[in-house]
Design an enzyme around this catalytic site. Structure first.
Site, mmCIF file in Angstrom:
data_model
loop_
_atom_site.group_PDB
_atom_site.id
_atom_site.type_symbol
_atom_site.label_atom_id
_atom_site.label_comp_id
_atom_site.label_asym_id
_atom_site.label_seq_id
_atom_site.Cartn_x
_atom_site.Cartn_y
_atom_site.Cartn_z
ATOM 1 N N ASN A 413 0.797 -1.227 0.000
ATOM 2 C CA ASN A 413 0.000 0.000 0.000
ATOM 3 C C ASN A 413 0.833 1.283 0.000
ATOM 4 O OD1 ASN A 413 -2.514 -1.251 -0.084
ATOM 5 N ND2 ASN A 413 -2.700 -1.350 2.140
ATOM 6 N N HIS A 416 -0.703 3.813 -2.514
ATOM 7 C CA HIS A 416 -2.068 4.158 -2.114
ATOM 8 C C HIS A 416 -2.051 5.145 -0.943
ATOM 9 C CE1 HIS A 416 -6.410 3.271 -1.300
ATOM 10 N NE2 HIS A 416 -6.030 3.602 -0.069
ATOM 11 N N GLU A 417 -1.276 4.827 0.080
ATOM 12 C CA GLU A 417 -1.253 5.693 1.260
ATOM 13 C C GLU A 417 -0.628 7.054 0.956
ATOM 14 O OE1 GLU A 417 -2.767 5.100 4.060
ATOM 15 O OE2 GLU A 417 -3.413 3.109 3.417
ATOM 16 N N TYR A 418 0.343 7.079 0.047
ATOM 17 C CA TYR A 418 0.977 8.346 -0.296
ATOM 18 C C TYR A 418 -0.022 9.312 -0.933
ATOM 19 C CZ TYR A 418 4.577 11.583 -1.952
ATOM 20 O OH TYR A 418 5.348 12.696 -2.177
#
Length: 584
Positions: A413, A416-418
């Site tokens: 992830n 995605h998290e960035y």
């Protein structure tokens, strides 16, 4: 005496189980026994089929030599990973449980450490569902006796593996049960008080073997799973049953701390405290038993990707850090291009640099994410924006290495998290939760779209399989986290992609409304975009034609153990696992 003769002699004194063949195919059994592990543990192995499974059940009933029994049980382990286990009936699983109980009645068999290992593995691989939980009833006394026997066994590799697997059986069954507290498995484990043998074992001085406390840690972990399985109160207060477990563990840990000080605190912290998701504050409040280590002892490294991005990590190599930084910075460029942000942050956002905290695996994240950052870690990572209006605010996102694909490298992830950080920094005004509703599709859909681009096979698969009942745009825009993973991630991805391809100016305008804290404009535009439902339907139809469902792969099944079910730090470092102890 030959194998066949031993099997035949045993068969004369036994009654075959119901619904299995009434005559042993000796050639089939001999073929199973002669298989090498590299041939046995394979989806291409032709003997991993229901007919042979039934033959193995029948052969177990003959009580042949202990070597043959262990060969047959190892076949069952391989079958649980590569055979069509999902096709097994409840009757077959009950018959298997009955066979294990019968075998365990023989002292010459039940004290054999290899058999003890095999029995434990067979139980948690085959009898871990509500539908056949009642089969465990007669096995609980077997496991309890086995645990007590191994507690006093000589310290050898094979005895330690048997003890380790026995403790794992309790923990892995409870780990499944806690996810369905109203299910039959949970009710049965609580009714039969499986906490009692575990507490007795943990309290024993023999739960520390050769000055190593791995057995006690595993017992603590299993008891933590038991506590999570217990019925909880409606108001969040600790129930009498939960308190009894806490008190029982505290009594053991208190006596242990008096003898072993910090080592005992660490055992309690990593074995019980973090696995009940008790968090940072409760650890600080219970400092006589619980210990938070120095952050740099767990996360000793820092790497700067740029002036606005740095990585704190456990064990990433130079090349892994460079690869991660490149992925993030290239994604950042696309984000700004997509939303035409002009690289300008939102007003009053003081999150000048993002810290990416990377753990070596989920087990480490689960433990130290709680202890250092006081976050819930029953997830695949998370982004914490903090309070961006606060000077010196530190935005962070937490991730971990995809250890299950090693030796390949990836951070789960990561991209995605960035995007959540970029979204919070350059699009959404205020901190997380500032806007009252209609934000889940935007946050998660945007993160999925920017991180995955045009290739998102999981979203395509969900859309194919649910096309006739696909949520419309208005429904997707109203998604909450309670609406499930498919709505939250897959359908939201598709909605963002539709806007990016068909209404890019409106996608940019939505971001500008959020950046300017003009929520009314954002909601009005969502309502207007919902009117494009017919066009969205046509677009989705065309998209799915471009991405048809891939054909089912043949001979590719592998029913792995859930990768989040165990903890890496609970596995004893000294154990030697050869070809006879395979797991996936």
């Amino acid at each position: 005496m030959t194998i066949l003769a031993v099997i035949c002699l045993g068969a004369c004194n036994s009654t075959p189980p119901t619904n299995t063949p009434n005559k042993i195919d000796h050639l089939a059994i001999q073929s199973v026994i002669q298989l090498e592990p590299q041939d046995l543990f394979s989806a291409e192995q032709p003997l991993l089929k229901p007919d042979t499974f039934d033959q193995v059940l029948l052969a177990l009933n003959t009580k042949s030599s202990i070597a043959d029994i262990n060969h047959l049980l190892y076949y069952l382990r391989a079958y649980s990973y590569f055979g069509p286990q999902k096709e097994l009936t409840e009757t077959q699983r009950r018959q298997l449980a009955s066979q294990l109980v019968l075998l365990a009645q023989d002292t010459n068999i039940n004290t054999n450490p290899r058999f003890q290992e095999q029995l434990a593995v067979t139980v948690y691989r085959y009898l871990n569902k509500d539908e056949y939980a009642s089969s465990l009833t007669s096995l609980f006394p077997v496991l309890s006796r086995q645990l007590a026997h191994l507690q006093n066994s000589d310290i050898t590799n094979i005895n330690d593996i048997a003890l380790w697997e026995t403790l794992r059986t309790y923990g892995l069954l409870l780990n499944v049960a806690r996810t369905k507290p109203e299910g039959e498995l949970a009710k049965l484990l609580i009714e039969h008080r499986v906490d009692k043998p575990l507490l007795r074992f943990a309290a024993s001085t023999n739960s520390i073997r050769n000055n190593n406390d791995w057995p006690r840690l595993n017992a603590y972990w299993a008891l933590a799973m038991y506590r999570l399985t217990l019925p909880s109160s409606t108001d969040g207060s600790t129930t009498q049953q939960e308190q009894a477990i806490d008190d029982g563990i505290a009594k053991i840990a208190t006596a242990d701390v008096a003898l072993r000080q910090q080592a005992a605190q660490d055992a309690f912290t990593l074995g019980y405290h973090v696995n009940t998701s008790a968090g940072k504050k409760l650890c600080e409040d219970n400092a006589s038993l619980c210990r938070i280590p120095e952050l740099t002892s767990v996360l000793p490294h820092r790497h700067d990707c740029s002036m606005t991005l740095f990585i704190t990590h456990q064990d990433l190599s130079k090349s892994e850090l460079e690869e991660s930084c490149t992925k993030l910075t290239s994604q950042e460029f696309y984000f700004h291009q997509l939303l035409e942000s002009q690289l300008q942050p939102t007003a009053n956002d003081n999150s000048d640099a993002l810290e990416v905290v990377v753990f070596k695996n989920w087990s480490q994240y689960n433990a130290y994410g709680q202890l250092f950052y006081d976050i819930r870690t029953n997830n695949g990572g998370m982004y914490l924006e903090g309070t961006p209006q606060k000077v010196g605010n530190q935005a962070r996102f937490f991730a971990f290495r995809q250890w299950w694909i090693e030796p390949k490298f990836a951070i789960w992830n990561l991209n995605h998290e960035y995007v959540h950080y970029l979204d919070g920094r350059f699009v959404k005004y205020g901190k997380f939760g500032h806007f009252p509703d209609s934000m889940v599709w935007w946050s998660e859909g945007l993160a999925e779209y920017v991180s995955k681009g045009d290739e998102n096979q999981k979203a395509f698969k969900v859309a194919h399989e649910n096309f006739e009942k696909a949520p419309d745009l208005a429904t997707i825009f109203a998604t909450t986290y309670k609406d499930g993973l498919d709505r939250t991630y897959k359908w939201s991805y598709l909605a963002v992609r539709y806007l990016a391809e068909k209404h890019p100016a409106d996608l940019v305008q939505l971001s500008q409304y959020l950046k300017g804290d003009y929520f009314t404009g954002y909601k009005d535009l969502l309502k207007a975009l919902s009117a494009h439902q017919e066009d969205y339907h046509l677009w989705l139809t065309a998209l799915l034609k471009q991405h048809p469902l891939p054909k089912e792969k043949t001979n590719s099944r592998l029913y792995k153990q859930d990768r989040y079910s165990y903890r890496d730090y609970l596995t004893p470092d000294h154990l030697v696992f050869g070809e006879q102890h395979k797991h996936y």
